[in-house]
Motif scaffolding. Structure first.
Motif: not given
Length: 382
Positions: A266, A269, A275, A361, A364
């Motif tokens: 997480t 990434y 984000s 994500l 994951t």
């Protein structure tokens, strides 16, 4: 006389057996005890046996010890039901009762029981702190905003929210390990002190499990997502990624290995892709927005035997490649998986994803939430 000697021998044997079953002293230091350690339910103590000076005193101590042992055993057998009975109609005194019972049972429980009680205890607080108020309720928002900022509330304001909200606010005001935190998008929640929760259980867990839970309590005490933005700094994101990479290296056989690895992926990434509302690197993947973030990445690239270092080294190579080199190495389809044309921003991030090969994500996280409590929990209906 023979009866007294026999009684004494049995008592000494029982004392030795009970003493041998006690938990290691280095994991149960009294300084780690929670504020609920003044118990009305106490674990059986062998001290009266040690202090018994006569066979008669020893017999009385044995009888008393047996009664206490049976009482604790009965409480521990029913502990699952006791914890799971707590809901959003319970009061803080019910929580304190559960805490005292857990304190009595942890020293005599096995690892599976301890972890099960921890899971139930965490879910218990979720139920206890649920408030049944709508996010778009203006009165609720105003009151919660006021509480979060530690401001004053009028009686009229409190009357506009339901009785359960008023009760939970009283706990916040009395510093009862309950707080209010803003989650973004006009959403507040009541929240428990995760360190207090971890401190109850970790003295009775092996090192890897204790370290995992303590770290989760530390990281998740504050929110990670704020709306669709990452609520922590780039520096802290790097530190968390490094911690979990080291954790899985030190504890390859840990019960929490898979969750720790998911946390690592997480943070990996998010380090490279950010984000929806947070970016560390420009859209063309050519330079970092902030020099200090670039320096952190350069330091990360120097780690030995590190997946994170490999990732950074691949990123630095990618940043130096021309558009034609990228297209040659990482050809991009004309349309995405939904049949939509891929724009330029999506092209560069598609290529970077191919270069780094970091799980998304979605792949994951799946249905497990590791960014809220002291353990990861399965979330249904995701």
């Amino acid at each position: 006389m023979q009866m007294n000697k026999t009684t004494l021998i049995i008592g000494i044997s029982l004392l030795l057996g009970i003493t041998a079953c006690q938990p290691p002293s280095d994991k149960t230091d009294s300084s780690d005890a929670t504020s609920t350690s003044a118990q009305s339910v106490e674990s059986p103590s062998t001290q009266p046996l040690v202090e018994a000076k006569t066979p008669k005193a020893l017999t009385k101590a044995l009888v008393k010890l047996s009664e206490k042992t049976l009482k604790v055993q009965l409480i521990c057998t029913k502990l699952d039901d006791t914890i799971n009975a707590i809901d959003n109609k319970s009061e803080i005194e019910d929580i304190h009762t559960v805490q005292r019972q857990i304190d009595a049972c942890l020293p005599v429980a096995d690892n599976a029981e301890i972890l099960r009680w921890l899971e139930y205890y965490q879910a218990m607080y979720g139920r206890f702190l649920s408030a049944d108020s709508s996010m778009d309720d203006e009165a609720f928002f105003t009151v919660m905003e006021n509480v979060e900022q530690d401001g004053k509330l009028t009686v009229a304001q409190l009357k506009q929210v339901n009785p359960r909200v008023r009760y939970l606010i009283s706990l916040v005001r009395s510093r009862a390990d309950v707080s209010v935190r803003y989650m973004g998008e006009d959403h507040f929640e009541f929240h428990h002190d995760l360190s207090a929760m971890a401190d109850m259980f970790t003295p009775y867990l092996p090192d890897d499990q204790s370290e995992f839970i303590q770290r989760m309590a530390q990281d998740n005490q504050e929110i990670f997502w704020f709306d669709t933005a990452i609520a922590i700094s780039f520096e802290e994101l790097v530190e968390r990624a490094v911690f979990w990479e080291d954790f899985i290296s030190r504890y390859p056989d840990s019960r929490f290995y898979d969750d720790a690895n998911a946390l690592l992926d997480t943070y990996r990434y998010l380090l490279f892709f950010g984000s929806e509302n947070v970016r560390w690197i420009d859209d063309d993947i050519r330079k970092f927005y902030l020099l200090k973030d670039e320096r952190l990445m350069m330091q990360l690239a120097k780690r030995t035997d590190s997946q994170l270092a490999e990732d950074v080294q691949k990123l630095l190579v990618f940043m130096e490649q021309s558009d034609s080199e990228r297209h040659q190495l990482y050809p991009v389809p004309d349309k995405d998986e939904n049949g939509h044309k891929i724009n330029q921003w999506e092209v560069t991030h598609y290529q970077l994803n191919k270069a780094l090969d970091i799980p998304s994500l979605r792949d994951t996280v799946k249905d497990r939430n590791c960014l809220h409590g002291v353990t990861c929990v399965v979330e249904t209906g995701q």
